[in-house]
Design a protein around this motif. Sequence first.
Motif, short mmCIF file in Angstrom:
data_model
loop_
_atom_site.label_atom_id
_atom_site.label_comp_id
_atom_site.label_asym_id
_atom_site.label_seq_id
_atom_site.Cartn_x
_atom_site.Cartn_y
_atom_site.Cartn_z
N ARG A 104 0.81 -1.20 0.00
CA ARG A 104 0.00 0.00 0.00
C ARG A 104 0.86 1.27 0.00
NH1 ARG A 104 -5.20 -0.21 0.44
NH2 ARG A 104 -6.35 1.61 1.12
N TYR A 105 2.04 1.19 0.58
CA TYR A 105 2.89 2.39 0.68
C TYR A 105 4.08 2.33 -0.28
CZ TYR A 105 0.16 2.49 4.93
OH TYR A 105 -0.88 2.48 5.81
N ALA A 106 4.05 1.35 -1.19
CA ALA A 106 5.25 1.09 -2.01
C ALA A 106 5.56 2.23 -2.96
CB ALA A 106 5.07 -0.22 -2.79
N VAL A 107 4.58 3.08 -3.25
CA VAL A 107 4.84 4.22 -4.12
C VAL A 107 5.04 5.49 -3.29
CG1 VAL A 107 3.93 5.66 -6.00
CG2 VAL A 107 3.49 3.18 -5.97
N SER A 108 4.14 5.70 -2.32
CA SER A 108 4.12 6.99 -1.63
C SER A 108 5.13 7.09 -0.50
CB SER A 108 2.72 7.23 -1.07
OG SER A 108 2.37 6.17 -0.20
N ASP A 109 5.48 5.97 0.12
CA ASP A 109 6.28 6.06 1.35
C ASP A 109 7.08 4.76 1.50
OD1 ASP A 109 7.28 6.26 3.90
OD2 ASP A 109 5.36 6.71 4.86
N GLN A 110 8.23 4.72 0.81
CA GLN A 110 8.94 3.44 0.75
C GLN A 110 9.56 3.04 2.08
OE1 GLN A 110 11.37 2.89 -2.72
NE2 GLN A 110 9.52 2.82 -4.00
N ALA A 111 9.88 4.01 2.92
CA ALA A 111 10.43 3.65 4.24
C ALA A 111 9.38 2.86 5.02
CB ALA A 111 10.84 4.91 4.99
N SER A 112 8.14 3.36 5.00
CA SER A 112 7.06 2.64 5.68
C SER A 112 6.85 1.28 5.05
CB SER A 112 5.74 3.43 5.59
OG SER A 112 5.77 4.52 6.46
N ALA A 113 6.91 1.23 3.73
CA ALA A 113 6.67 -0.02 3.03
C ALA A 113 7.69 -1.08 3.45
CB ALA A 113 6.71 0.19 1.52
N THR A 114 8.95 -0.68 3.52
CA THR A 114 10.00 -1.62 3.90
C THR A 114 9.78 -2.12 5.33
OG1 THR A 114 11.48 -0.39 2.48
CG2 THR A 114 12.50 -1.90 4.05
N GLU A 115 9.42 -1.18 6.20
CA GLU A 115 9.18 -1.56 7.59
C GLU A 115 7.98 -2.53 7.69
OE1 GLU A 115 9.64 0.96 11.62
OE2 GLU A 115 7.93 1.50 10.39
N CYS A 116 6.96 -2.27 6.87
CA CYS A 116 5.77 -3.12 6.89
C CYS A 116 6.11 -4.56 6.52
CB CYS A 116 4.70 -2.62 5.91
SG CYS A 116 3.70 -1.30 6.58
N ILE A 117 6.87 -4.75 5.45
CA ILE A 117 7.14 -6.12 5.02
C ILE A 117 7.99 -6.84 6.06
CG2 ILE A 117 9.11 -5.52 3.51
CD1 ILE A 117 6.52 -8.33 2.90
N GLU A 118 8.91 -6.11 6.68
CA GLU A 118 9.72 -6.74 7.72
C GLU A 118 8.86 -7.18 8.91
OE1 GLU A 118 13.74 -4.13 6.77
OE2 GLU A 118 12.73 -3.86 8.70
N GLU A 119 7.99 -6.28 9.34
CA GLU A 119 7.14 -6.59 10.50
C GLU A 119 6.08 -7.64 10.16
OE1 GLU A 119 7.41 -5.67 13.79
OE2 GLU A 119 9.37 -5.08 13.00
N ASN A 120 5.60 -7.59 8.92
CA ASN A 120 4.65 -8.59 8.43
C ASN A 120 5.26 -9.97 8.63
OD1 ASN A 120 3.82 -10.47 6.28
ND2 ASN A 120 2.47 -8.83 5.55
N GLU A 121 6.52 -10.12 8.22
CA GLU A 121 7.18 -11.43 8.35
C GLU A 121 7.41 -11.78 9.82
OE1 GLU A 121 10.46 -10.83 5.66
OE2 GLU A 121 9.15 -11.08 3.92
N THR A 122 7.76 -10.78 10.62
CA THR A 122 7.98 -11.04 12.05
C THR A 122 6.69 -11.52 12.73
OG1 THR A 122 9.68 -9.35 12.11
CG2 THR A 122 8.71 -9.98 14.22
N LEU A 123 5.57 -10.83 12.43
CA LEU A 123 4.32 -11.21 13.10
C LEU A 123 3.86 -12.60 12.70
CD1 LEU A 123 2.25 -7.91 13.22
CD2 LEU A 123 3.43 -9.08 15.07
#
Lengths: 447, 560
Positions: free
Chosen positions: B55-74
Motif C-alpha cells: 500500500r505504501y510502495a509508491v508513496s512512502d517506501q520507508a514505511s513499506a519496507t518496515e511493513c514487510i519486515e514486521e509482516n514477516e515477524t508477526l
Amino acid sequence: MAIEDDVLVIGGGLAGATAALSAAERDATVRLISYKQSTLRHASGLIDVLGYDPTAVAGTGGEREGGEPTPLVDPFEAIPDLPEGHPYERVGLEAVRESLLFFDSVAGDAYAGDHTDANALVPTHGGTVKPTARYPATTAAGIASDPRSTLLVGFETLPDFDAPLAASHLEAAGVPFESRGVTLSFPGIERDDAKITRYAHILERDEPVDSGAGQTSARAALAHAIGAKLADESRVGLPAILGDDHADTVRRDLEERLGVDVFEVPMGPPSLPGIRLEDLLYDALEDAGVRVTTGVPVVDYESVDADGAGANRGQIDHVLVDRKRKRVPYSADQYVLATGGLVGKGVQSDRERVYEPIFDCHVAHSEDRYDWFVDEAFGEHPFAQFGLAVDRELYPLGADGEREFSNLRAAGGVLGGFDAPAEKSGGGVSLSTGYAAGAAAGEEVDR
Amino acid sequence: MAHDTEVLVLGGGSTGCGTARDLARRGLEVTLVERGNLTDGTTGRMHGLLHSGGRYAVSDQASATECIEENETLREIAGHCVEETGGLFVQRPEDPDEYFREKLEGCRQCDIPAEVLSGREAREVEPYLASDVKRAIEVPDGAVDPFRLCVANAMDAENHGARVETHAEVVDLLRDGDDVYGVEVRHDSGPGTRDHGAAGTTEEITADYVVNATGAWAGQIGAMADLEVAVRPSKGVMTIMNVRQVDTVINRCRPKGDADIVVPHETTAILGTTDEEVDDPDDYPEEEWEVDMMIDTLSELLPILSESRTIRSFWGVRPLYEPPGTGTQDPTDITRDFFLLDHDDRDGVSGMSTIVGGKFTTYRAMAEEIADHVCDKLGVRASCDTADAALPGSEDLAVLERGMDDFGLRSPIARRSKQRLGSRSEAVLETEEPNPVLCACEGVTRAEVRDAIGQSGSDLNAVRIRTRASMGNCQGGFCCQQLACELHPEYDEATTRAALDELFQERWKGQRHALWGEQLSQAMLNYALHATTMNRDRDPAGVDERIAFDAFDGGPGGER
C-alpha cells in the motif's frame, strides 16, 4: 387459463390461516398460498392480545415517560382507547373478541386462557414473565399467578434455558411462589448439538435409552432423574421439548410418574409450541377444504380497471406465482394479503426505501434510513411499526388515503401502526385482522 | 524519591501493550494504565489488515519496507493471530497504467514479493472480481486479529511482571516544575478476575518515566501538563459483510481514494474506508454516506457487494500526526509514520515522551524504538527480544496445525476455535463436560466461552472480543441469552441480567449502520425474540413497581 378460486389468501402464518378459515366458513372456495415456512416456528406459540398499553408507554426518542410500564390485567378494557390507525382500532373490539372465540373453537383443548378476560403471566425461558391471552395447554400449569412452588428443570445440552438462573430471575420478578432450578443431562442425547426436535422425538417415541443401570425408556429415565431432584415442589417446568404431535401424552405420562403437574416453558426458535400451532392450523385448513399451495412465492400481479370501484389501481385480476421460474397465474374474486412484516418479508427494505414487494402497496417511512430506528435497543423503533395503513374494512390505502385496490384486504404483520413486541399484541392482531379480512372477503364473494 | 514503578505506559492499544511487553521483557518494572478495556481505542476499530507494505510502495517506501519486515515477524511470533490470506492490488480499466507500473516497481524496490496476474488469473483467485478487471499485483497481505494480538502482548507483559490496569482513566498528569513524575487515575469497575481499584477511587501512580501511548487521545493527555501535542484524529468507516466474499485482501490499485480495500476476516469481510479529520476522537459523526460509499465504490471491484448483506459498520480514529508547520490539508496526505516526541528536548519538560502516528502492522517496531528510548533515558542497558519471542498462545505451533480430529469437534468450529485459542486449545477444549455450540454463527462452544469468562469476568463484551461469540449474522439475537446463562451461578442473577442487557445494547449499536434489507429483517427478529418471546423490554425484574399477580389469570383450573 388461470387457476380460479373465490378467495386467495397470500401468506401462511397465523393471520393467513385465520383469514382462510374464516373465509371458508362463509362457503367461499378458498386457496392459501405460502412461500417459506411461516414465522410461527420462530414464535413461542403464545397468543398475546395486548400485554401493555402502548399509549401509557409512549414517549419521545426511545425514552419512556412516567416510570416503567406494568402489564395490563384486562386487554379488552384498553383496546377502545388505542390511537387511530392501530389495527385494533381499525377492526374494533368486537372483531377482536369474535376472533378469539373463533380461535378457541379451532384450537379446542390444545389452548387455554378462554375462561377469563384477564391476561395470564407466563414464565419465559429468559426467566421473566409475560402477559398473554391464550397459551398452549402444555404451559397451563406454569402460570405465574398460581402460587404453587415450582421446580424448573434445564438440561446441560440446552444452553438457552438455565433453570437455576430462571428460578432466581422469577423471584426477582416478584412471583408469588418459591422456585428452584436444577440442571440435568437429558437421557438419550448423544450429541451436544442435537436439534430441539431430537429431544421431542426421543420423548414422543419413548425411545429406549441407557440409564447407566441397563436399558429403560426415555420418559422413565427422565422422570427418574427429575424425581431424584424433586423435593416438596408441587409442579415441574421443563423447556418446551415434550414431544411434537403428542405433547399431551408425553406430559401426562411424566405427570403420572412424578405425581405432580408438569408444564412447558416456551422457548426461542425453533419453537415446538410454534410448530404445534402451525400443525393445528394446517389440519384445520385441510378440514375446512381450503386448498393450500406451499413453497411458491407470489411475485407479481395484473389488474384491470374497475370504473367506479373507488380504488387507485383498480381491481386485481390475478397474481403470478413463480413455479420453477415459470409464472403461473392464480385468479380470485377477493384477495387477502397476509405476508407478514419485516421478519416474514411481507415488508422489505433497501437503502432507499421500505416497500411491500408484491403489490407495492404504500408503506409510510422516513426518507432517511437513520430515522428508522432509535439508539436504545428496546426504544420506540419506527421500523417496528412499518407496514400498510388500512381503512376500517382492512383495505390497504395509498399515500393519498384512497384504497389501493378494490379487492385486496390486508391482515397481520404486514399491517403498520403497532409495535407488536413492545405491546405484546402480535398474535391478537393477526387473529383479529385475519378473521375480519377473511370473513369480509368470503361474504363479498357470496353477494 | 521512590516511585511506584519504573515505567508508566499510558494507553492499552497495540502501541501501549507492545511497549509494555518490550520493556517488561527487558527486565524493567512496568505499569500500563488504560481508560477502558484493552483495544477500546483505535486498535479494536481497524480493518484487520496485516500490511505487506504494498500500500505504501509508491508513496512512502520507508514505511513499506518496515511493513514487510514486521509482516514477516508477526507471522513468526503471532501465527495464531494472523491469517495468511495474500493480497491483490487490482486495476480496473479506468485506473492508470502508470501507477500500476510504479506500484510493481515500488514493491520490488522494497523487497515485497510481487507477481502480476492477468485479469483472468486474478478472477481464478477471486471469482467475484468484476469481469472487466484488467490485472492485479499479488502481494503477501494478510488478515490479523487485533484483539487477540493486543491481549497476547498484554499477557506477555504480565508474565514478565508488568501491572496492567484497565478501566483506569488518567485524570491528571503529576508535574513538579519541569518534571512529569506520574499520573492520577480514576478507577472504574471493570470486568474480570483481575483486581481493579474500587470504582470511583483515585490513585496516584508515580514513575521514573512516563510513555504517553494514547494515540488519538495523546493531545488530551499532553494538555494535562500544558504540553501541546497536535495530533490530528481522522475517522474511517469499516463495514462488515455477512460472509467472506473474498479469501484474499483486495486493494484498489490507484493513487489514493476512499473505499479501496476489502479484508477477509474470520467469517466476514470488512470493507474500508474513509479518511476524515475530526475534532474530538470520542465524539464525531458516523455518517450514512460513508457506508453507502463503501458499498458503491467497492462494488466496482466486486459487483456482488451491491447485493450482499452487511451486518454492521464501525468507525475508528487514526492517531495521525505531523510536525508543527507541515500544514498538510488533506488527511489522506498526512504521513503514516510515527513520531516520538521527547518533551524534554521539545518543551523542556522531563520525564515523559509521547508517541503519535504509526500503523498497527508496525506496532512492534515502534514499541522497540520507544523502549530503546526509555532505556536510554533511564540508563538501562538491555536489548530487545520481541521480534524473536513468540507471543502467548503461539509457542506451540504444532497444536495450531493439527486438524479438527484432535478435538472431536466439527471441522469449521475446531479450526476456528483453535485459531482463537492458539496453543491453549487443548487445555480449553478437551473437556469431559457437554460442550454445545452457544454461538452458531461463529461456532463458539461453551468451553471457550467459559474459558473467556474465567479470564474476563462478567463483562460479556470482553467475552465477545475474546471468542467472537455474537459477532456473526444474527448479531447476538440468538446467542446473547446463551452467553449470559454461562455467567450463572458464578455471578448472581442481577449481574447476569445486567451483563445481558449491556451486550444486547452493544450489539445493537453497531447494527444501526446496516439497517436495511436482510439486516433490518434480522433486527426485527432479534427485537421480537427478546421483547415478544422473552419480555426483556418490560421485565418486571427490572421494575420497582410490583405486579399484582393475583389480579391475573390463575390458570384454567379455576379453584385457585
